[in-house]
Design a protein around this motif. Structure first.
Motif, mmCIF file in Angstrom:
data_model
loop_
_atom_site.group_PDB
_atom_site.id
_atom_site.type_symbol
_atom_site.label_atom_id
_atom_site.label_comp_id
_atom_site.label_asym_id
_atom_site.label_seq_id
_atom_site.Cartn_x
_atom_site.Cartn_y
_atom_site.Cartn_z
ATOM 1 N N MET A 223 0.833 -1.213 0.000
ATOM 2 C CA MET A 223 0.000 0.000 0.000
ATOM 3 C C MET A 223 0.861 1.254 0.000
ATOM 4 N N ASN A 224 0.477 2.201 -0.871
ATOM 5 C CA ASN A 224 1.041 3.547 -0.817
ATOM 6 C C ASN A 224 0.092 4.360 0.075
ATOM 7 N N GLY A 225 0.431 4.396 1.363
ATOM 8 C CA GLY A 225 -0.480 4.971 2.361
ATOM 9 C C GLY A 225 -0.904 6.397 2.068
ATOM 10 N N LYS A 226 0.051 7.211 1.650
ATOM 11 C CA LYS A 226 -0.269 8.627 1.410
ATOM 12 C C LYS A 226 -1.259 8.790 0.259
ATOM 13 N N GLU A 227 -1.030 8.025 -0.823
ATOM 14 C CA GLU A 227 -1.927 8.141 -1.985
ATOM 15 C C GLU A 227 -3.325 7.614 -1.655
ATOM 16 N N VAL A 228 -3.377 6.519 -0.916
ATOM 17 C CA VAL A 228 -4.682 5.950 -0.560
ATOM 18 C C VAL A 228 -5.444 6.917 0.351
ATOM 19 N N TYR A 229 -4.707 7.557 1.238
ATOM 20 C CA TYR A 229 -5.318 8.552 2.124
ATOM 21 C C TYR A 229 -5.929 9.693 1.304
ATOM 22 N N LYS A 230 -5.135 10.203 0.358
ATOM 23 C CA LYS A 230 -5.619 11.337 -0.463
ATOM 24 C C LYS A 230 -6.844 10.935 -1.277
ATOM 25 N N PHE A 231 -6.774 9.721 -1.842
ATOM 26 C CA PHE A 231 -7.902 9.213 -2.627
ATOM 27 C C PHE A 231 -9.174 9.152 -1.765
ATOM 28 N N ALA A 232 -9.055 8.598 -0.585
ATOM 29 C CA ALA A 232 -10.241 8.409 0.260
ATOM 30 C C ALA A 232 -10.867 9.751 0.651
ATOM 31 N N VAL A 233 -10.033 10.687 1.092
ATOM 32 C CA VAL A 233 -10.624 11.945 1.578
ATOM 33 C C VAL A 233 -11.108 12.849 0.437
ATOM 34 N N SER A 234 -10.655 12.565 -0.789
ATOM 35 C CA SER A 234 -11.183 13.379 -1.899
ATOM 36 C C SER A 234 -12.418 12.728 -2.535
ATOM 37 N N GLN A 235 -12.399 11.418 -2.735
ATOM 38 C CA GLN A 235 -13.487 10.769 -3.486
ATOM 39 C C GLN A 235 -14.717 10.433 -2.639
ATOM 40 N N VAL A 236 -14.507 10.033 -1.387
ATOM 41 C CA VAL A 236 -15.651 9.582 -0.584
ATOM 42 C C VAL A 236 -16.672 10.709 -0.347
ATOM 43 N N PRO A 237 -16.234 11.931 0.006
ATOM 44 C CA PRO A 237 -17.238 12.996 0.169
ATOM 45 C C PRO A 237 -18.019 13.266 -1.115
ATOM 46 N N LEU A 238 -17.350 13.202 -2.270
ATOM 47 C CA LEU A 238 -18.040 13.439 -3.545
ATOM 48 C C LEU A 238 -19.100 12.365 -3.786
ATOM 49 N N LEU A 267 -11.810 9.054 8.608
ATOM 50 C CA LEU A 267 -13.204 9.208 9.049
ATOM 51 C C LEU A 267 -13.491 10.670 9.418
ATOM 52 N N ASN A 268 -12.587 11.256 10.206
ATOM 53 C CA ASN A 268 -12.791 12.643 10.632
ATOM 54 C C ASN A 268 -12.728 13.611 9.453
ATOM 55 N N ALA A 269 -11.761 13.364 8.539
ATOM 56 C CA ALA A 269 -11.600 14.290 7.397
ATOM 57 C C ALA A 269 -12.849 14.264 6.507
ATOM 58 N N ALA A 271 -15.942 13.474 7.437
ATOM 59 C CA ALA A 271 -17.025 14.140 8.176
ATOM 60 C C ALA A 271 -16.836 15.664 8.132
ATOM 61 N N ASP A 272 -15.624 16.118 8.361
ATOM 62 C CA ASP A 272 -15.362 17.561 8.379
ATOM 63 C C ASP A 272 -15.637 18.200 7.018
ATOM 64 N N LYS A 273 -15.198 17.503 5.951
ATOM 65 C CA LYS A 273 -15.413 18.058 4.607
ATOM 66 C C LYS A 273 -16.894 18.232 4.308
ATOM 67 N N LEU A 274 -17.700 17.333 4.846
ATOM 68 C CA LEU A 274 -19.145 17.378 4.579
ATOM 69 C C LEU A 274 -19.909 18.169 5.646
ATOM 70 N N CYS A 275 -19.169 18.705 6.620
ATOM 71 C CA CYS A 275 -19.794 19.411 7.756
ATOM 72 C C CYS A 275 -20.775 18.506 8.507
ATOM 73 N N ILE A 276 -20.394 17.256 8.653
ATOM 74 C CA ILE A 276 -21.180 16.327 9.474
ATOM 75 C C ILE A 276 -20.519 16.304 10.851
ATOM 76 N N ASN A 279 -19.659 13.558 16.088
ATOM 77 C CA ASN A 279 -20.300 12.557 16.961
ATOM 78 C C ASN A 279 -21.360 11.721 16.242
ATOM 79 N N LYS A 280 -21.522 11.974 14.935
ATOM 80 C CA LYS A 280 -22.399 11.096 14.144
ATOM 81 C C LYS A 280 -21.606 9.963 13.470
ATOM 82 N N ILE A 281 -20.292 9.968 13.663
ATOM 83 C CA ILE A 281 -19.465 8.917 13.053
ATOM 84 C C ILE A 281 -19.590 7.636 13.884
#
Ligand code: COA
Length: 335
Positions: A223-238, A267-269, A271-276, A279-281
């Motif tokens: 795993m390329n941890g940094k790339e996977v992290y960036k992918f998750a926090v950019s694509q999941v909110p969309l 998880l936090n990133a 939620a924060d991006k979506l303004c959720i 404590n709903k996580i």
């Protein structure tokens, strides 16, 4: 909903199972050079459960989780029409679902594996819901189960600290459209980045005078941890926004955010991006780490046991991982 629906789909019961052996951060620091402080601050993980019994496999965990779900509603396993086992660590390359089918006594069910790593449960739930919406089946068992401890490189401190073993199961049943729980979904893949997270096939040549013959096996998880992290926090909110917008559901209407339990910071990133509100996580990765396809049904089962989820709650469920593949399901919970 993108599909033609003649029936709704409802989650009737959940169950989960994890191995008894726990490997906490202090113990893991005796295997690789790391520390509880490093792991917890970067991932939110304190311990993970590891399957250690000789020849024990994902099948054993999947059976336990399935039986727990069946017992909760006293369902006779012969009433199950279909079993989908989301796993990327099968005990047999030809699939493990039929072994689960046999062992739990689901004599009338067809069973197959679905391989999509950490997105496997979301993809399986969507697949199952299509069979229910079309009227093809009445009762479906969806299991997310993985034993990635067998596939991590226990000398690679950047990956072995993250993963744990587990299984979660849900039983879905067809219902009237007015009680449909699976409101909408959004699924995506981008194979361009498949090398960023993979367990690669490896082959060696077996000499023969007639033609080249190859013997296959698999490498360790990379795993390329940094790339996977960036992918998750950019694509999941969309993905979540697309799903919500097509249903006209606002962020304020969300009761729970149930993401694949990869990393507390992801998880936090999201939620924060979506303004959720954080404590709903729904999260339990502190105890289990990343259990791949098992993480969402495991966390759902625990949240239900704690009576967190109420009738008509809106739960946003997102999975993401190798493939790369990611997906969201909007669930309206009916008790
Ligand atoms: N303990 C101590 N040090 C460690 C370590 C560990 N377990 N793992 C890596 N390090 C070291 C690295 O060697 C590196 O040292 P260096 O600066 O001397 O080279 C340093 O810590 C930073 O490494 P890096 O890989 O940049 O760390 P990071 O801040 O990106 O965190 C992850 C690593 C894996 C926690 C982070 O990338 C992540 O969370 N990625 C997402 C992973 C994920 O959730 N994947 C599953 C999706 S399904």
């Amino acid at each position: 909903m993108k599909s033609f629906m003649i029936q709704g789909a409802k989650i009737l019961a959940t169950g989960s199972a994890t191995p008894v052996v726990s490997l906490n951060n202090n113990k893991i620091s005796q295997i690789v050079q790391t520390s509880d402080e490093w792991i917890f601050s970067r991932t939110g993980i304190k311990e993970r459960k590891i399957l250690t019994g000789f020849n024990q496999s994902v099948v054993d965990l999947a059976i336990l989780a399935s039986n727990k779900a069946l017992n909760k509603i006293s369902m006779n396993p012969s009433h199950i029409d279909l079993i989908i086992l989301a796993t990327s660590s099968p005990h047999d390359l030809f699939g493990s679902a039929s072994k689960v089918q046999f062992k739990i006594g689901a004599v009338n069910a067809v069973a197959f594996d679905l391989t999509a790593a950490c997105s496997g449960f979301v993809l399986s739930l969507v697949t199952a819901s299509q069979f229910l919406h079309s009227g093809s089946y009445k009762n479906i068992l969806v299991i997310g189960a993985d034993v990635l401890s067998k596939w991590v490189d226990w000398s690679d401190r950047s990956t072995c600290i993250l993963f744990g073993d587990g299984a979660g199961a849900v039983i879905l049943q067809s219902c009237s459209i007015s009680n449909n729980s699976i409101l909408n979904f959004q699924l995506d893949s981008d194979g361009k980045y498949s090398d960023q997270l993979s367990i690669k096939y490896r082959e060696e040549i077996v000499s023969s005078s007639v033609l080249n013959l190859y013997k296959g096996s698999f490498k360790y998880l990379y795993m390329n941890g940094k790339e996977v992290y960036k992918f998750a926090v950019s694509q999941v909110p969309l993905s979540i926004l697309k799903c919500l917008n097509s249903l006209n559901i606002s962020i304020q209407d969300i009761n729970w955010l149930l993401l694949h339990q990869a990393n507390k910071r992801i998880l936090n990133a999201v939620a924060d991006k979506l303004c959720i509100n954080r404590n709903k996580i729904i999260t339990n990765l502190i105890k289990y780490g990343n259990t791949s396809a098992a993480s969402i049904p495991l966390a759902l089962d625990e949240a239900l046991l704690k009576n967190k989820i109420c009738n008509k709650d809106i739960i946003v469920v997102s999975g993401f991982g190798a493939g790369l593949t990611w997906g969201t399901i909007i669930i309206k919970w009916y008790i």
